[in-house]
Structures are given as C-alpha cells and as structure tokens.
Write an enzyme that holds these catalytic residues in place. Structure first.
Site, PDB file in Angstrom:
ATOM      1  N   GLY A   1       0.991  31.828  41.081  1.00  0.00           N
ATOM      2  CA  GLY A   1       1.748  32.663  40.162  1.00  0.00           C
ATOM      3  C   GLY A   1       0.793  33.564  39.403  1.00  0.00           C
ATOM      4  O   GLY A   1       0.792  33.627  38.167  1.00  0.00           O
ATOM      5  N   HIS A   2      -0.082  34.220  40.161  1.00  0.00           N
ATOM      6  CA  HIS A   2      -1.037  35.165  39.576  1.00  0.00           C
ATOM      7  C   HIS A   2      -1.628  36.009  40.700  1.00  0.00           C
ATOM      8  O   HIS A   2      -1.392  35.739  41.881  1.00  0.00           O
ATOM      9  CB  HIS A   2      -2.144  34.427  38.819  1.00  0.00           C
ATOM     10  CG  HIS A   2      -2.821  33.351  39.599  1.00  0.00           C
ATOM     11  ND1 HIS A   2      -3.661  33.611  40.660  1.00  0.00           N
ATOM     12  CD2 HIS A   2      -2.758  31.999  39.500  1.00  0.00           C
ATOM     13  CE1 HIS A   2      -4.089  32.480  41.151  1.00  0.00           C
ATOM     14  NE2 HIS A   2      -3.554  31.472  40.481  1.00  0.00           N
TER      15      HIS A   2
END
Ligand code: TYD
Length: 140
Positions: free
Chosen positions: A51-52
């Site tokens: 999630g990055h």
C-alpha cells in the site's frame, strides 16, 4: 493495458527427482543489482501488506511458498498478478503503487530490492503518488 516495464520473469529451474532448484543472481535474471532482500510471512487471512510506492526502489517479488496477489497501479491503470510458483517472479519498477493481498496459508513473499531500506523513498499516500506521477521526470 499492461503497465510499462512491469514484467513476470521466469527463473532457471533445475528439475531433480530429489527436489527442484531455482535461483537468481545479481543483474543476470533481474534488471538491477540486489542490495537487500526481505520476506513477508505468517500473514493472517485477509491482511494486506504494502500500500505504497517507491520513488527510486526497484523490486523483484517471488512467491517462495503458497500464493498471493500483487496489485500494481501506475496512477491510471491497475494490474493484478497472482504469484504461486517459486520459479518465476514479478519485476516492479520504481513509481508503481503496490499492494500484496489475498495471502494463502503459509505464503512466503520473498523480495529482492535495489537499495537499502530508506523511509524517505516511500510514498505512502495514494493522492500524493498520483500527484508525483503527473510531474514525474521519468516519463510515467
Ligand atoms: P513496510 O515496507 O512499510 O511494509 P508494509 O508496507 O507491508 O507495511 O515495512 C514495515 C516496517 O518494517 C517499517 O516500519 C519499516 C520496516 N522495514 C525495515 O526496517 N527494513 C526493510 O527492509 C523493510 C522492507 C521494512
């Protein structure tokens, strides 16, 4: 439309009745020099890792055991890869938003990376990521 530069890479597989063997070496099977490896394991059902995006880091991700999905996004397009064999992996260039999800029991995600850990290289906010891709000097 496939994301630019993202690719599945087949690894050597030495079949043997005693058990198969696969490997990758610096810059030979994968398009960067490995500076770090890390692995993700014991993931409880339903959890999502990642999630990055990374501004500079490149990665190569292999499912050494079990299976999981790698979900990639370049700011416009999403692409999902299911990894479930230890004789291929996914090359993820820099400036790609990525999440790992849908882990099976006993999944082992092995990641080779092009640089040491550097929190300053992370973009952890998707809106900021989209903003940076719009102004990226790298042409994505
Ligand atoms: P992170 O990359 O943020 O994982 P995720 O995006 O799946 O949550 O890493 C989680 C934590 O682990 C973070 O606090 C930094 C630390 N970490 C290291 O110290 N070295 C590493 O090589 C990695 C990948 C993470």
């Amino acid at each position: 439309m496939p994301l630019p530069d993202v690719k599945l890479i087949d690894l050597p597989k030495i079949p043997d009745e005693r058990g198969n063997l696969s490997f990758f070496e610096n810059s030979r099977q994968i398009p960067f020099e490995i500076k770090r490896v890390y692995w993700i394991y014991d993931v409880p059902g339903g959890e999502v890792r990642g999630g990055h995006a990374y501004r500079e880091l490149q990665e190569f991700i292999v499912a050494l055991s079990g299976s999981f999905d790698v979900v990639l996004h370049d700011g416009n397009t999403e692409q999902r890869f299911t990894l479930n064999r230890s004789y291929y992996g996914l090359y993820v260039p820099h400036m790609i938003w990525r999440s790992l999800e849908n882990f099976s029991t006993n999944a082992l995600a092995f990641v080779a990376a092009s640089a040491a850990y550097n929190e300053a290289d992370y973009i952890r906010n998707f809106a900021s990521f989209r903003q940076e891709t719009r102004h990226a000097p790298h042409g994505i």
